[in-house]
Design a protein around this motif. Structure first.
Motif, PDB file in Angstrom:
ATOM      1  N   ASP A 136       0.850  -1.187   0.000  1.00  0.00           N
ATOM      2  CA  ASP A 136       0.000   0.000   0.000  1.00  0.00           C
ATOM      3  C   ASP A 136       0.888   1.241   0.000  1.00  0.00           C
ATOM      4  O   ASP A 136       1.954   1.244   0.616  1.00  0.00           O
ATOM      5  CB  ASP A 136      -0.907   0.022   1.230  1.00  0.00           C
ATOM      6  CG  ASP A 136      -1.955  -1.082   1.181  1.00  0.00           C
ATOM      7  OD1 ASP A 136      -2.402  -1.426   0.071  1.00  0.00           O
ATOM      8  OD2 ASP A 136      -2.316  -1.602   2.252  1.00  0.00           O
ATOM      9  N   ALA A 137       0.442   2.273  -0.681  1.00  0.00           N
ATOM     10  CA  ALA A 137       1.201   3.529  -0.750  1.00  0.00           C
ATOM     11  C   ALA A 137       0.234   4.682  -0.585  1.00  0.00           C
ATOM     12  O   ALA A 137      -0.872   4.666  -1.141  1.00  0.00           O
ATOM     13  CB  ALA A 137       1.940   3.627  -2.072  1.00  0.00           C
ATOM     14  N   GLN A 138       0.641   5.686   0.180  1.00  0.00           N
ATOM     15  CA  GLN A 138      -0.201   6.859   0.393  1.00  0.00           C
ATOM     16  C   GLN A 138       0.422   8.086  -0.260  1.00  0.00           C
ATOM     17  O   GLN A 138       1.554   8.448   0.035  1.00  0.00           O
ATOM     18  CB  GLN A 138      -0.429   7.125   1.878  1.00  0.00           C
ATOM     19  CG  GLN A 138      -1.375   8.307   2.122  1.00  0.00           C
ATOM     20  CD  GLN A 138      -1.783   8.441   3.569  1.00  0.00           C
ATOM     21  OE1 GLN A 138      -1.154   7.862   4.456  1.00  0.00           O
ATOM     22  NE2 GLN A 138      -2.831   9.210   3.837  1.00  0.00           N
ATOM     23  N   LEU A 139      -0.338   8.705  -1.154  1.00  0.00           N
ATOM     24  CA  LEU A 139       0.108   9.942  -1.778  1.00  0.00           C
ATOM     25  C   LEU A 139       0.141  11.061  -0.752  1.00  0.00           C
ATOM     26  O   LEU A 139      -0.750  11.175   0.098  1.00  0.00           O
ATOM     27  CB  LEU A 139      -0.841  10.336  -2.914  1.00  0.00           C
ATOM     28  CG  LEU A 139      -0.800   9.464  -4.172  1.00  0.00           C
ATOM     29  CD1 LEU A 139      -2.015   9.761  -5.044  1.00  0.00           C
ATOM     30  CD2 LEU A 139       0.481   9.692  -4.955  1.00  0.00           C
ATOM     31  N   LYS A 140       1.170  11.900  -0.843  1.00  0.00           N
ATOM     32  CA  LYS A 140       1.293  13.057   0.039  1.00  0.00           C
ATOM     33  C   LYS A 140       1.912  14.196  -0.754  1.00  0.00           C
ATOM     34  O   LYS A 140       2.600  13.969  -1.748  1.00  0.00           O
ATOM     35  CB  LYS A 140       2.175  12.723   1.245  1.00  0.00           C
ATOM     36  CG  LYS A 140       3.624  12.382   0.880  1.00  0.00           C
ATOM     37  CD  LYS A 140       4.451  12.092   2.106  1.00  0.00           C
ATOM     38  CE  LYS A 140       5.902  11.793   1.746  1.00  0.00           C
ATOM     39  NZ  LYS A 140       6.579  12.945   1.120  1.00  0.00           N
ATOM     40  N   PRO A 141       1.671  15.436  -0.340  1.00  0.00           N
ATOM     41  CA  PRO A 141       2.304  16.564  -1.041  1.00  0.00           C
ATOM     42  C   PRO A 141       3.818  16.426  -1.008  1.00  0.00           C
ATOM     43  O   PRO A 141       4.402  16.053   0.003  1.00  0.00           O
ATOM     44  CB  PRO A 141       1.839  17.785  -0.236  1.00  0.00           C
ATOM     45  CG  PRO A 141       0.561  17.337   0.406  1.00  0.00           C
ATOM     46  CD  PRO A 141       0.754  15.890   0.729  1.00  0.00           C
ATOM     47  N   VAL A 142       4.456  16.703  -2.135  1.00  0.00           N
ATOM     48  CA  VAL A 142       5.904  16.574  -2.223  1.00  0.00           C
ATOM     49  C   VAL A 142       6.557  17.586  -1.283  1.00  0.00           C
ATOM     50  O   VAL A 142       6.051  18.695  -1.082  1.00  0.00           O
ATOM     51  CB  VAL A 142       6.386  16.776  -3.675  1.00  0.00           C
ATOM     52  CG1 VAL A 142       6.182  18.198  -4.142  1.00  0.00           C
ATOM     53  CG2 VAL A 142       7.833  16.355  -3.836  1.00  0.00           C
ATOM     54  N   SER A 143       7.669  17.203  -0.667  1.00  0.00           N
ATOM     55  CA  SER A 143       8.404  18.090   0.231  1.00  0.00           C
ATOM     56  C   SER A 143       9.837  18.237  -0.251  1.00  0.00           C
ATOM     57  O   SER A 143      10.272  17.555  -1.189  1.00  0.00           O
ATOM     58  CB  SER A 143       8.400  17.527   1.658  1.00  0.00           C
ATOM     59  OG  SER A 143       9.315  16.444   1.767  1.00  0.00           O
ATOM     60  N   LYS A 144      10.588  19.107   0.404  1.00  0.00           N
ATOM     61  CA  LYS A 144      11.993  19.300   0.044  1.00  0.00           C
ATOM     62  C   LYS A 144      12.793  18.010   0.191  1.00  0.00           C
ATOM     63  O   LYS A 144      13.821  17.838  -0.464  1.00  0.00           O
ATOM     64  CB  LYS A 144      12.629  20.373   0.932  1.00  0.00           C
ATOM     65  CG  LYS A 144      12.324  21.798   0.529  1.00  0.00           C
ATOM     66  CD  LYS A 144      13.130  22.769   1.385  1.00  0.00           C
ATOM     67  CE  LYS A 144      12.896  24.210   0.949  1.00  0.00           C
ATOM     68  NZ  LYS A 144      13.704  25.155   1.747  1.00  0.00           N
ATOM     69  N   LEU A 145      12.348  17.119   1.063  1.00  0.00           N
ATOM     70  CA  LEU A 145      13.094  15.895   1.346  1.00  0.00           C
ATOM     71  C   LEU A 145      12.861  14.802   0.326  1.00  0.00           C
ATOM     72  O   LEU A 145      13.556  13.788   0.328  1.00  0.00           O
ATOM     73  CB  LEU A 145      12.729  15.377   2.743  1.00  0.00           C
ATOM     74  CG  LEU A 145      13.038  16.327   3.902  1.00  0.00           C
ATOM     75  CD1 LEU A 145      12.455  15.786   5.201  1.00  0.00           C
ATOM     76  CD2 LEU A 145      14.544  16.528   4.043  1.00  0.00           C
ATOM     77  N   ASP A 146      11.891  14.993  -0.568  1.00  0.00           N
ATOM     78  CA  ASP A 146      11.609  13.994  -1.594  1.00  0.00           C
ATOM     79  C   ASP A 146      12.516  14.205  -2.800  1.00  0.00           C
ATOM     80  O   ASP A 146      12.581  15.320  -3.330  1.00  0.00           O
ATOM     81  CB  ASP A 146      10.149  14.084  -2.052  1.00  0.00           C
ATOM     82  CG  ASP A 146       9.186  13.644  -0.984  1.00  0.00           C
ATOM     83  OD1 ASP A 146       9.342  12.513  -0.497  1.00  0.00           O
ATOM     84  OD2 ASP A 146       8.274  14.422  -0.636  1.00  0.00           O
ATOM     85  N   PRO A 147      13.213  13.156  -3.249  1.00  0.00           N
ATOM     86  CA  PRO A 147      14.028  13.301  -4.462  1.00  0.00           C
ATOM     87  C   PRO A 147      13.152  13.721  -5.640  1.00  0.00           C
ATOM     88  O   PRO A 147      11.994  13.313  -5.737  1.00  0.00           O
ATOM     89  CB  PRO A 147      14.599  11.891  -4.668  1.00  0.00           C
ATOM     90  CG  PRO A 147      14.551  11.253  -3.322  1.00  0.00           C
ATOM     91  CD  PRO A 147      13.323  11.807  -2.664  1.00  0.00           C
ATOM     92  N   PRO A 148      13.671  14.546  -6.531  1.00  0.00           N
ATOM     93  CA  PRO A 148      12.873  15.018  -7.665  1.00  0.00           C
ATOM     94  C   PRO A 148      12.435  13.892  -8.590  1.00  0.00           C
ATOM     95  O   PRO A 148      13.116  12.875  -8.728  1.00  0.00           O
ATOM     96  CB  PRO A 148      13.833  15.968  -8.406  1.00  0.00           C
ATOM     97  CG  PRO A 148      14.864  16.334  -7.401  1.00  0.00           C
ATOM     98  CD  PRO A 148      15.018  15.149  -6.510  1.00  0.00           C
ATOM     99  N   VAL A 149      11.288  14.101  -9.223  1.00  0.00           N
ATOM    100  CA  VAL A 149      10.821  13.208 -10.283  1.00  0.00           C
ATOM    101  C   VAL A 149      11.500  13.653 -11.576  1.00  0.00           C
ATOM    102  O   VAL A 149      11.221  14.733 -12.091  1.00  0.00           O
ATOM    103  CB  VAL A 149       9.287  13.284 -10.439  1.00  0.00           C
ATOM    104  CG1 VAL A 149       8.829  12.445 -11.634  1.00  0.00           C
ATOM    105  CG2 VAL A 149       8.594  12.820  -9.164  1.00  0.00           C
ATOM    106  N   LEU A 150      12.419  12.847 -12.084  1.00  0.00           N
ATOM    107  CA  LEU A 150      13.171  13.240 -13.277  1.00  0.00           C
ATOM    108  C   LEU A 150      12.529  12.729 -14.558  1.00  0.00           C
ATOM    109  O   LEU A 150      12.640  13.360 -15.610  1.00  0.00           O
ATOM    110  CB  LEU A 150      14.609  12.725 -13.173  1.00  0.00           C
ATOM    111  CG  LEU A 150      15.436  13.332 -12.036  1.00  0.00           C
ATOM    112  CD1 LEU A 150      16.864  12.800 -12.071  1.00  0.00           C
ATOM    113  CD2 LEU A 150      15.440  14.859 -12.089  1.00  0.00           C
ATOM    114  N   LEU A 151      11.883  11.593 -14.502  1.00  0.00           N
ATOM    115  CA  LEU A 151      11.245  11.032 -15.687  1.00  0.00           C
ATOM    116  C   LEU A 151      10.263  12.039 -16.276  1.00  0.00           C
ATOM    117  O   LEU A 151       9.463  12.625 -15.547  1.00  0.00           O
ATOM    118  CB  LEU A 151      10.504   9.751 -15.308  1.00  0.00           C
ATOM    119  CG  LEU A 151       9.780   9.002 -16.431  1.00  0.00           C
ATOM    120  CD1 LEU A 151      10.802   8.417 -17.397  1.00  0.00           C
ATOM    121  CD2 LEU A 151       8.908   7.913 -15.839  1.00  0.00           C
TER     122      LEU A 151
END
Length: 256
Positions: free
Chosen positions: A217-232
């Protein structure tokens, strides 16, 4: 509330973002975090899931994506602004991570019409589960999800799909290996990747073995500074949704 380790990592990430054209070292980042080099590296990996150097490389390319979409700078100037002395090295790394060459990415408005999967021999495992989100968060756009080799969503996934809304998913014929389930949803324009319009979820590492079934299971959350960028490069969700609704394309907008 962020703990001391997270605040230290945020200081290091701010140092990276404010000095992308410079050749930062791990010592420079550790000083910004106010930790020893050894302790900083371990803490950074624990908090973000990737090494400081890998995170820095990712935000360099993330900034390059933004500059390609919001300025008229040529590729050479952009590569220098994000810390690459060789435009050839920059273009190679950009293409490998984003899935499109810099000039193509700009021409296509920051989107891709199709996301293919890696040509890895078909496996026999199944990964399924449910994507959820906090009821207080705004509804996301279409949700892209894929199984990747690394914590940063870049390059080609081994399996991928799009959900219209949070809910159940299922990947079959998953090859043996260690994979990360990475999800992101975005509303608004691709170059306005601000925390208010991007949501992410990460599960892993998942150690997948032959003929096994995995429930995650995975829960979506607002992206934060600590999240690696989505490069794709993001799928053109508007085109994909239209094609899925009206069947205007003879090929799928996204491979799963």
């Amino acid at each position: 509330m962020q703990d001391a380790a997270e605040r230290a990592v945020v200081r290091a990430i701010d140092k990276m973002r404010n000095n992308l054209s410079e050749q930062l070292t791990v010592d420079d980042m550790a000083r910004a975090a106010m930790f020893s080099k050894f302790h900083f590296t371990r803490i950074f990996q624990r908090v973000t899931g990737v090494s400081p150097g890998r995170f820095l490389s990712a935000i360099r390319l993330q900034e390059a994506k933004r500059l390609l979409m919001t300025t008229n700078l040529n590729v050479t100037d952009i590569s220098l602004r994000v810390g690459y002395n060789s435009v050839g090295t920059f273009s190679t790394r950009f293409t490998k991570s984003v899935g499109l060459p810099p000039t193509t990415y700009r021409r296509m408005g920051g989107y891709t019409g199709r996301i293919s999967t890696q040509q890895i021999s078909t496996g026999t495992a199944t990964v399924s589960g449910r994507i959820t989100m906090d009821s207080n968060d705004s509804p996301p756009g279409l949700i892209f999800m894929g199984l990747f080799q690394h914590r940063i969503p870049e390059g080609l996934p081994i399996r991928c799909a799009i959900l219209d809304t949070p809910g159940h998913f299922r990947f079959t014929n998953v090859p043996d290996g260690t994979w990360y389930l990475l999800c992101h949803a975005m509303s608004g324009e691709v170059f306005r990747l601000q925390p208010k319009n991007v949501m992410v979820a990460t599960v892993g590492p998942l150690v997948v073995r032959v003929r096994q079934r995995y429930e995650v299971d995975a829960q979506l959350k607002p992206v934060s500074k600590l999240d690696p960028p989505v490069l794709l490069a993001l799928l053109d969700a508007r085109k994909a949704a239209f094609e899925r609704q009206y069947g205007t394309s003879s090929t799928p907008a996204i491979a799963a």
